[in-house]
Scaffold this motif. Structure first.
Motif, PDB file in Angstrom:
ATOM      1  N   VAL A 194      14.787  66.543 -22.160  1.00  0.00           N
ATOM      2  CA  VAL A 194      15.920  65.627 -22.095  1.00  0.00           C
ATOM      3  C   VAL A 194      17.086  66.306 -22.801  1.00  0.00           C
ATOM      4  N   ASP A 195      18.009  66.866 -22.016  1.00  0.00           N
ATOM      5  CA  ASP A 195      19.048  67.739 -22.553  1.00  0.00           C
ATOM      6  C   ASP A 195      20.410  67.069 -22.703  1.00  0.00           C
ATOM      7  N   ALA A 196      20.759  66.153 -21.808  1.00  0.00           N
ATOM      8  CA  ALA A 196      22.123  65.620 -21.822  1.00  0.00           C
ATOM      9  C   ALA A 196      22.179  64.276 -21.123  1.00  0.00           C
ATOM     10  N   VAL A 197      23.209  63.507 -21.459  1.00  0.00           N
ATOM     11  CA  VAL A 197      23.471  62.261 -20.747  1.00  0.00           C
ATOM     12  C   VAL A 197      23.888  62.601 -19.316  1.00  0.00           C
ATOM     13  N   LEU A 255      20.310  57.041 -18.976  1.00  0.00           N
ATOM     14  CA  LEU A 255      20.082  57.996 -17.899  1.00  0.00           C
ATOM     15  C   LEU A 255      20.391  59.387 -18.425  1.00  0.00           C
ATOM     16  N   PHE A 256      19.417  60.291 -18.312  1.00  0.00           N
ATOM     17  CA  PHE A 256      19.540  61.615 -18.899  1.00  0.00           C
ATOM     18  C   PHE A 256      19.057  62.671 -17.915  1.00  0.00           C
ATOM     19  N   THR A 257      19.546  63.879 -18.105  1.00  0.00           N
ATOM     20  CA  THR A 257      19.156  64.992 -17.261  1.00  0.00           C
ATOM     21  C   THR A 257      18.585  66.104 -18.119  1.00  0.00           C
ATOM     22  N   GLY A 258      17.836  66.997 -17.490  1.00  0.00           N
ATOM     23  CA  GLY A 258      17.242  68.098 -18.235  1.00  0.00           C
ATOM     24  C   GLY A 258      16.608  69.120 -17.320  1.00  0.00           C
ATOM     25  N   PRO A 315       6.220  73.084  -4.637  1.00  0.00           N
ATOM     26  CA  PRO A 315       7.676  73.301  -4.514  1.00  0.00           C
ATOM     27  C   PRO A 315       8.048  74.728  -4.154  1.00  0.00           C
ATOM     28  N   GLU A 316       9.068  74.816  -3.318  1.00  0.00           N
ATOM     29  CA  GLU A 316       9.719  76.089  -3.054  1.00  0.00           C
ATOM     30  C   GLU A 316      10.826  76.337  -4.073  1.00  0.00           C
ATOM     31  N   ARG A 317      11.426  75.222  -4.535  1.00  0.00           N
ATOM     32  CA  ARG A 317      12.497  75.296  -5.533  1.00  0.00           C
ATOM     33  C   ARG A 317      12.625  73.942  -6.223  1.00  0.00           C
ATOM     34  N   LEU A 318      12.820  73.947  -7.546  1.00  0.00           N
ATOM     35  CA  LEU A 318      13.104  72.729  -8.286  1.00  0.00           C
ATOM     36  C   LEU A 318      14.608  72.508  -8.321  1.00  0.00           C
ATOM     37  N   THR A 319      15.035  71.260  -8.126  1.00  0.00           N
ATOM     38  CA  THR A 319      16.469  70.977  -8.000  1.00  0.00           C
ATOM     39  C   THR A 319      17.027  70.128  -9.136  1.00  0.00           C
ATOM     40  N   GLY A 320      16.185  69.703 -10.073  1.00  0.00           N
ATOM     41  CA  GLY A 320      16.700  68.946 -11.199  1.00  0.00           C
ATOM     42  C   GLY A 320      15.708  67.918 -11.687  1.00  0.00           C
ATOM     43  N   ALA A 321      16.056  67.254 -12.795  1.00  0.00           N
ATOM     44  CA  ALA A 321      15.190  66.231 -13.370  1.00  0.00           C
ATOM     45  C   ALA A 321      16.032  65.182 -14.071  1.00  0.00           C
ATOM     46  N   THR A 322      15.574  63.933 -14.012  1.00  0.00           N
ATOM     47  CA  THR A 322      16.242  62.843 -14.725  1.00  0.00           C
ATOM     48  C   THR A 322      15.201  61.975 -15.405  1.00  0.00           C
ATOM     49  N   PHE A 323      15.625  61.366 -16.499  1.00  0.00           N
ATOM     50  CA  PHE A 323      14.836  60.344 -17.176  1.00  0.00           C
ATOM     51  C   PHE A 323      15.706  59.104 -17.291  1.00  0.00           C
TER      52      PHE A 323
END
Length: 254
Positions: free
Chosen positions: A154-157, A206-209, A229-237
Motif C-alpha cells: 500500500v504505497d499511496a492514496v 482507496l489506495f494503490t501499490g 498473467p502475461e503482465r501485471l497492470t496495477g493493484a488497489t486496496f
C-alpha cells in the motif's frame, strides 16, 4: 401465477440459507490486482456468444474480506475478464471461491456465480518478522494446495474513479435432474456498485501499490493456471460498503 415459492432459495422454508434482497455488506476490504492474459487462456471459461474484449485480455483478481454481511463474516476470491456480449462490454466472472455456505448458495442460486468452497487466509506480513509492508492473501483447495496468491504493497492514496465500473456478467447454468441436460441456461447481468468508505477527514479509503499475483497449482479441477498473467497492470486496496439486489437476465440459451 405463483407456485408457493415466494422465498427464493433452498431449503425453501424459513430454513433457507440467505434472506430476501437487499443483501447488505459493511466495512468490506477489497484487494484487487489487474493483469493481462492472452485471449486463448480466457476463451475456455466463456460461454457461447461471449467473447474476450481484447487480446491480451484485461483481467482482475480480487480477494475480499467481509467482516459484516447478511451471510455472516467470510472471505471471497474471484477472477474476472473483460468481455463483449452483443456489442456491450462486461466483466465476466470466470472462477470464484468462498469460505461461507450462505454466500456460496446465494451466489450460485440467484445469479449462477461459479463459487466453490476453499480455504483462504490473509495477512499484512509478519509483525516483527523479515517483512511487514505487504498484504498477502491465499486461496487453497484442498487445504495445502495453493490455487492463487494475491498481494500488494500500500504505497499511496489512489484517485477516486470518475465513472462506475463495468457491469458483471455471469452464466447461470442449472442441470436437469438427469444431470445431463440443462434445465436453465441464462446470462445474468449485475449492475451494483460499491460505495467507498471514508476516514475521519472524509478521504476515500482507496489506495494503490505494487502488485503480486500467482496462480500456483496446475489443477484441472480448478484451472486458474490457464490465466497465469502475461503482465501485471496495477493493484488497489479499498474499504467499501454495498447492497446486492436482483440481477437481470440478458439472454436465455434455451
Amino acid at each position: 401465477m405463483t407456485f408457493g415459492f415466494e422465498d427464493a432459495g433452498l431449503p425453501w422454508t424459513d430454513a433457507r440459507l440467505y434472506p430476501r434482497f437487499p443483501h447488505v455488506y459493511r466495512g468490506v476490504e477489497d484487494l484487487v490486482v489487474g493483469f493481462e492474459v492472452p485471449a486463448a487462456g480466457v476463451a475456455p471459461f466463456l460461454p457461447r456468444d461471449v467473447e474476450p474484449a481484447d487480446d491480451p485480455v484485461s483481467c482482475q483478481a480480487k480477494f475480499r474480506w467481509s467482516p459484516f454481511s447478511v451471510h455472516g463474516p467470510y472471505h471471497e476470491a474471484y477472477v474476472t475478464a473483460a468481455v463483449r456480449f452483443r456489442g456491450e462490454e462486461f466483466r465476466f466472472l470466470l472462477m470464484a471461491y468462498v469460505d461461507n455456505d450462505s454466500a456460496l448458495a446465494a451466489g450460485r442460486e440467484l445469479w449462477g456465480a461459479p463459487k466453490k468452497m476453499a480455504r483462504m487466509t490473509r495477512s499484512w506480513g509478519e509483525t516483527g518478522g523479515v517483512y511487514t509492508e505487504g498484504l498477502l492473501a491465499t486461496v487453497e483447495r484442498p487445504a495445502g494446495q495453493a490455487l492463487m496468491r494475491v498481494g500488494m504493497t500500500v504505497d499511496a492514496v489512489a484517485p477516486e474513479p470518475v465513472a462506475p465500473g463495468l457491469p458483471t456478467l455471469l452464466l447461470k447454468l442449472v442441470p436437469d435432474a438427469d444431470g445431463v441436460r440443462p434445465a436453465l441456461a441464462q446470462l445474468v447481468r449485475i449492475d451494483g456498485h460499491a460505495r467507498l468508505c471514508r476516514d475521519a477527514a472524509g478521504a476515500a479509503m482507496l489506495f494503490t501499490g505494487r502488485p503480486a499475483l500467482t496462480f500456483d497449482a496446475m489443477s484441472t479441477a480448478d484451472p486458474l493456471y490457464l490465466l497465469r498473467p502475461e503482465r501485471l497492470t496495477g493493484a488497489t486496496f479499498a474499504r467499501v460498503e454495498f447492497e446486492h439486489g436482483p440481477g437481470r437476465v440478458v439472454h436465455d440459451y434455451l
